[in-house]
Design a protein around this motif. Structure first.
Motif, PDB file in Angstrom:
ATOM      1  N   UNK A 174       0.824  -1.215   0.000  1.00 21.97           N
ATOM      2  CA  UNK A 174       0.000   0.000   0.000  1.00 21.97           C
ATOM      3  C   UNK A 174       0.859   1.267   0.000  1.00 21.97           C
ATOM      4  N   UNK A 175       1.960   1.246   0.726  1.00 21.37           N
ATOM      5  CA  UNK A 175       2.846   2.415   0.709  1.00 21.37           C
ATOM      6  C   UNK A 175       3.404   2.630  -0.687  1.00 21.37           C
ATOM      7  N   UNK A 176       3.798   1.548  -1.365  1.00 21.97           N
ATOM      8  CA  UNK A 176       4.343   1.669  -2.718  1.00 21.97           C
ATOM      9  C   UNK A 176       3.321   2.287  -3.663  1.00 21.97           C
ATOM     10  N   UNK A 177       2.072   1.853  -3.580  1.00 20.77           N
ATOM     11  CA  UNK A 177       1.041   2.435  -4.449  1.00 20.77           C
ATOM     12  C   UNK A 177       0.812   3.904  -4.122  1.00 20.77           C
ATOM     13  N   UNK A 178       0.863   4.244  -2.841  1.00 23.03           N
ATOM     14  CA  UNK A 178       0.702   5.640  -2.461  1.00 23.03           C
ATOM     15  C   UNK A 178       1.844   6.513  -2.969  1.00 23.03           C
ATOM     16  N   UNK A 192       3.679   5.919  -5.557  1.00 20.35           N
ATOM     17  CA  UNK A 192       3.532   5.999  -7.009  1.00 20.35           C
ATOM     18  C   UNK A 192       2.514   7.069  -7.385  1.00 20.35           C
ATOM     19  N   UNK A 193       1.424   7.126  -6.655  1.00 16.84           N
ATOM     20  CA  UNK A 193       0.388   8.123  -6.941  1.00 16.84           C
ATOM     21  C   UNK A 193       0.865   9.536  -6.676  1.00 16.84           C
ATOM     22  N   UNK A 194       1.829   9.700  -5.778  1.00 17.98           N
ATOM     23  CA  UNK A 194       2.386  11.024  -5.493  1.00 17.98           C
ATOM     24  C   UNK A 194       3.499  11.398  -6.470  1.00 17.98           C
ATOM     25  N   UNK A 195       3.779  10.547  -7.436  1.00 18.33           N
ATOM     26  CA  UNK A 195       4.755  10.890  -8.465  1.00 18.33           C
ATOM     27  C   UNK A 195       6.168  10.444  -8.188  1.00 18.33           C
ATOM     28  N   UNK A 196       6.401   9.648  -7.135  1.00 17.22           N
ATOM     29  CA  UNK A 196       7.752   9.167  -6.841  1.00 17.22           C
ATOM     30  C   UNK A 196       8.118   8.060  -7.823  1.00 17.22           C
ATOM     31  N   UNK A 197       9.318   8.154  -8.371  1.00 18.08           N
ATOM     32  CA  UNK A 197       9.713   7.265  -9.472  1.00 18.08           C
ATOM     33  C   UNK A 197      10.796   6.260  -9.095  1.00 18.08           C
ATOM     34  N   UNK A 198      11.314   6.310  -7.872  1.00 19.73           N
ATOM     35  CA  UNK A 198      12.359   5.371  -7.459  1.00 19.73           C
ATOM     36  C   UNK A 198      11.906   4.685  -6.179  1.00 19.73           C
ATOM     37  N   UNK A 199      11.576   3.381  -6.261  1.00 17.91           N
ATOM     38  CA  UNK A 199      11.075   2.616  -5.120  1.00 17.91           C
ATOM     39  C   UNK A 199      11.811   1.279  -5.092  1.00 17.91           C
ATOM     40  N   UNK A 200      12.415   0.956  -3.944  1.00 16.90           N
ATOM     41  CA  UNK A 200      13.127  -0.310  -3.769  1.00 16.90           C
ATOM     42  C   UNK A 200      12.529  -1.072  -2.599  1.00 16.90           C
ATOM     43  N   UNK A 201      12.195  -2.337  -2.842  1.00 10.02           N
ATOM     44  CA  UNK A 201      11.656  -3.210  -1.791  1.00 10.02           C
ATOM     45  C   UNK A 201      12.768  -4.088  -1.229  1.00 10.02           C
ATOM     46  N   UNK A 217      -7.397  -1.385   7.304  1.00  2.00           N
ATOM     47  CA  UNK A 217      -6.623  -0.508   8.175  1.00  2.00           C
ATOM     48  C   UNK A 217      -5.247  -0.197   7.582  1.00  2.00           C
ATOM     49  N   UNK A 218      -4.659  -1.179   6.900  1.00  2.00           N
ATOM     50  CA  UNK A 218      -3.331  -0.966   6.318  1.00  2.00           C
ATOM     51  C   UNK A 218      -3.350   0.146   5.279  1.00  2.00           C
ATOM     52  N   UNK A 219      -4.427   0.230   4.502  1.00  2.00           N
ATOM     53  CA  UNK A 219      -4.509   1.280   3.485  1.00  2.00           C
ATOM     54  C   UNK A 219      -4.540   2.660   4.127  1.00  2.00           C
ATOM     55  N   UNK A 275       2.549   8.017   3.856  1.00  2.00           N
ATOM     56  CA  UNK A 275       3.022   8.651   2.623  1.00  2.00           C
ATOM     57  C   UNK A 275       2.759  10.158   2.662  1.00  2.00           C
ATOM     58  N   UNK A 276       1.593  10.561   3.128  1.00  2.26           N
ATOM     59  CA  UNK A 276       1.292  11.993   3.177  1.00  2.26           C
ATOM     60  C   UNK A 276       2.161  12.693   4.218  1.00  2.26           C
ATOM     61  N   UNK A 277       2.498  11.987   5.289  1.00  2.00           N
ATOM     62  CA  UNK A 277       3.426  12.564   6.269  1.00  2.00           C
ATOM     63  C   UNK A 277       4.787  12.808   5.624  1.00  2.00           C
ATOM     64  N   UNK A 278       5.237  11.862   4.809  1.00  2.00           N
ATOM     65  CA  UNK A 278       6.501  12.050   4.097  1.00  2.00           C
ATOM     66  C   UNK A 278       6.435  13.271   3.184  1.00  2.00           C
ATOM     67  N   UNK A 279       5.350  13.402   2.412  1.00  2.00           N
ATOM     68  CA  UNK A 279       5.217  14.533   1.497  1.00  2.00           C
ATOM     69  C   UNK A 279       5.251  15.848   2.271  1.00  2.00           C
ATOM     70  N   UNK A 280       4.618  15.876   3.435  1.00  2.00           N
ATOM     71  CA  UNK A 280       4.629  17.085   4.262  1.00  2.00           C
ATOM     72  C   UNK A 280       6.045  17.421   4.721  1.00  2.00           C
ATOM     73  N   UNK A 281       6.789  16.406   5.120  1.00  2.00           N
ATOM     74  CA  UNK A 281       8.175  16.634   5.549  1.00  2.00           C
ATOM     75  C   UNK A 281       9.008  17.162   4.386  1.00  2.00           C
ATOM     76  N   UNK A 282       8.800  16.607   3.195  1.00  2.00           N
ATOM     77  CA  UNK A 282       9.562  17.052   2.026  1.00  2.00           C
ATOM     78  C   UNK A 282       9.257  18.503   1.669  1.00  2.00           C
TER      79      UNK A 282
END
Length: 664
Positions: free
Chosen positions: A367-371, A373-382, A565-567, A574-581
């Protein structure tokens, strides 16, 4: 005598123009619909020879618009249209509507008359700079990449009409090759190119050219047979001059009404082809007194559509575009639309360039990865060490039933593959890696310890290569090592954990003081408040991380969580990260002030535990980590928790317990 027939302009719009319009609409105009300047070019009329029939085919009387057609100092755009020595830049009025209904209902007559009046005022003032202005109205359906548009090229109607004396002839046959060669040399040297010019060719004198505005002075004392009015002709028709001649003749009649005949050179020669000049020559005449008296003549000039009727056209770029490019632009469109009204200061470029490392490819990781992606982040490593099981696909949106077969695919690689299928433009990787944990001793085997050291080094390298670390694992102790590494390397660390009907989302604090900012920003400078360092996942707990999985029942080893609940938790993280950025202090951003209702903490003052652990790691490296993994009580002793326990026991020993009688 035959009436002069003019070849109307037709528009040639390059796909790059629509891409520029898309960017202009999203980044600048947004919901604004005010008119803007726009540029176009036209050049000398051209023709090609049909290979089968050998006949010469004209390419039409076109104006072209491309990527550099927009120019607006007011909007901060600085583009210009480049023209060669035989290509003319003309200026127009551009107006984009926000809906198709507004485009259809637009008062096109008023817009057309407004531009016609501007051209007439320019003629009345004695200028030829606006004779070929145009109008472009559009509606851009950015979701479907369809662009509705309609051009108008206002030209005045002469009453009675101009007539051609004889016929249009080859200019080379009438004027001679030498004269045309001289005109070609003079026009090629003119910068910028002259769309309209005068030619003087008296015998015994040097051939010269001049702007049309200098008509009276330039032709003073020159016999009529040596006066020529020339214009750069975009038409390739042998018997029909191009559209710009209409307004040129209006200009000549308005300022020189006594001259009833004009020698017209339709200049079409950017270069000499097959040993012949292409330009045409003719004499036009007015058969009677034309209406003027300072009153603007009627005008025509709306472009016809492909059916030959007066109506707009539509450009559909969807089939022409790479599907991957379409998906990329569609994602960006949603984010940029958010910025129009809701978040005008949102720095999408900063978000898109952020590289995220996801530790855990389970329910939270998917769910974090999909979030992200929707915010436009292009580099994701699992990073994950498990495989897809049959219970996963219904809860974890990056997996399918087939991924569970034959023992299950590795989760990290599977999640990365599926993420690329969702959006091919993402740089997604999946790495299978075992993260060592306190309370889970590393066997003394040299091979196993060497492998563990390699795993730690790989994790260190991955954290170095990313900007953000998400802790999305199942157990408490698995978060300890990446917490230490993230703090030591100054990375943004986001933590998410699930309970049955509760969840925790938090960000870890950073070491040291925030960078200096202006006196009006938060931090130590200017606010009068001391910077408070945020803690980490372990700071408010007096229990060091240990084995939480051994001797546990199934419901204790697995995270039993309400579906859905996970979603919520993932979207919050993810939105907390965007706010920090977005915050000017980034990872040093201060939390909101505490309130009784929220129960939020204003920060963590005690850096004792985390700093001692980080310094031990920095000084001892893997040896310190090995002690944390293998030695019970090591972390308690390092952080001082053992003394806290002793003090607690001592306090309990000093308590005088009273035992009440059972009867009482």
């Amino acid at each position: 005598m035959p009436i002069v027939q003019f070849t109307p302009f037709s528009s040639l719009v390059e796909p790059t123009f629509w891409h520029s319009l898309t960017n202009l609409k999203i980044d600048v105009l947004k919901l604004e619909d005010h008119a803007l300047p726009v540029n176009a070019t036209y050049s000398t009329g051209k023709s090609i020879v049909d290979r089968e029939s050998g006949q010469e085919i004209g390419l039409g009387c076109t104006i072209s618009l491309g990527a550099d057609s927009f120019k607006s100092e007011q909007e901060g755009l600085s583009t210009s249209t480049t023209a060669d020595s035989h290509s003319v830049t003309i200026h127009g009025l551009f107006k984009n509507y926000n809906t198709l209904e507004e485009f259809k209902a637009a008062d096109k007559t008023a817009l057309f008359n407004q531009l016609s009046q501007e051209i007439w005022e320019s003629i009345s003032s004695g200028s030829t700079t606006k004779l070929s202005k145009f109008l472009l109205i559009t509606f851009a359906d950015l979701k479907k990449y369809k662009y509705y548009y309609w051009f108008a090229f206002p030209a005045f109607v002469a009453k009675p009409p101009w007539e051609i004396v004889g016929d249009w002839e080859s200019a080379e046959d009438v004027l001679g090759s030498d004269l045309l060669s001289r005109i070609h040399t003079l026009t090629s040297a003119s910068t910028p190119p002259l769309p309209f010019f005068l030619v003087q060719n008296e015998p015994g004198k040097k051939v010269s050219i001049a702007p049309v505005e200098e008509y009276s002075k330039f032709f003073e004392g020159v016999p009529d047979e040596h006066r020529t009015i020339a214009f750069l002709d975009p038409s390739s028709s042998p018997s029909n001059p191009g559209w710009p001649l209409r307004n040129l003749l209006t200009y000549l009649h308005h300022h020189h009404p006594s001259t009833s005949k004009h020698r017209i050179l339709c200049w079409r020669d950017s270069e000499r082809q097959n040993g012949r000049w292409k330009s045409r020559f003719g004499v036009v005449s007015s058969s009677g007194a034309k209406e003027d008296g300072g009153v603007r003549p009627t005008s025509v000039g709306w472009e016809k559509n492909v059916q030959g009727k007066l109506g707009p056209r539509m450009a559909d770029l969807g089939p022409m575009m790479d599907p991957k490019r379409l998906a990329d632009q569609a994602i960006d469109l949603n984010l940029k639309l958010m910025r129009w009204r809701i978040l005008p200061t949102l720095d999408l470029e900063k978000v898109s360039k952020t590289k995220c490392l996801l530790l855990g490819a389970g329910t939270l990781g998917c769910y974090v990865a999909r979030g992200l992606l929707a915010w436009g982040i292009r580099k994701i490593t699992f990073i994950d060490n498990s495989t897809v099981s049959f219970s996963n696909p219904v809860r974890q949106p990056l997996f399918e039933f087939e991924d569970c077969l034959n023992g299950g695919r590795p989760k990290a690689a599977c999640a990365a593959d599926r993420l690329r299928k969702v959006f091919p433009g993402v740089d997604a990787q999946g790495i299978q890696l075992q993260i060592p944990m306190p309370g889970h001793p590393i066997p003394p085997s040299p091979q196993i310890q060497a492998q563990t050291k390699k795993d730690v080094e790989k994790l260190e390298k991955l954290i170095d290569e990313h900007d953000v670390v998400f802790l999305l694992m199942d157990s408490r102790e698995s978060r300890w090592l990446p917490t230490v590494l993230g703090a030591a390397k100054g990375k943004i660390v986001m933590n998410a954990a699930l309970g049955f009907d509760t969840f925790l989302v938090m960000r870890h604090g950073a070491r040291g003081d925030p960078p200096p900012l202006s006196m009006t920003t938060e931090g130590k400078a200017g606010t009068g408040t001391e910077y408070k360092k945020l803690g980490c996942y372990y700071c408010n707990d007096i229990v060091a991380p240990a084995d939480s999985l051994t001797d546990r029942t199934l419901d204790q080893m697995c995270t039993v969580t309400r579906p859905g609940l996970a979603a919520i938790a993932s979207a919050t993280a993810v939105e907390l990260l965007v706010s920090v950025l977005q915050h000017p202090l980034g990872v040093y951003a201060q939390p909101p002030p505490p309130t009784k209702q929220s129960g939020l903490s204003g920060g963590q003052d005690d850096e004792r535990c985390s700093e001692k652990v980080i310094q031990a790691y920095e000084n001892e490296g893997f040896d310190m980590l090995l002690k944390a993994f293998n030695e019970p009580g090591y972390l308690e002793k390092l952080t001082g928790l053992d003394k806290l326990y002793e003090e607690g026991e001592g306090v309990l020993d000093d308590v005088d317990w009273e035992v009440e009688d059972e009867d009482e």
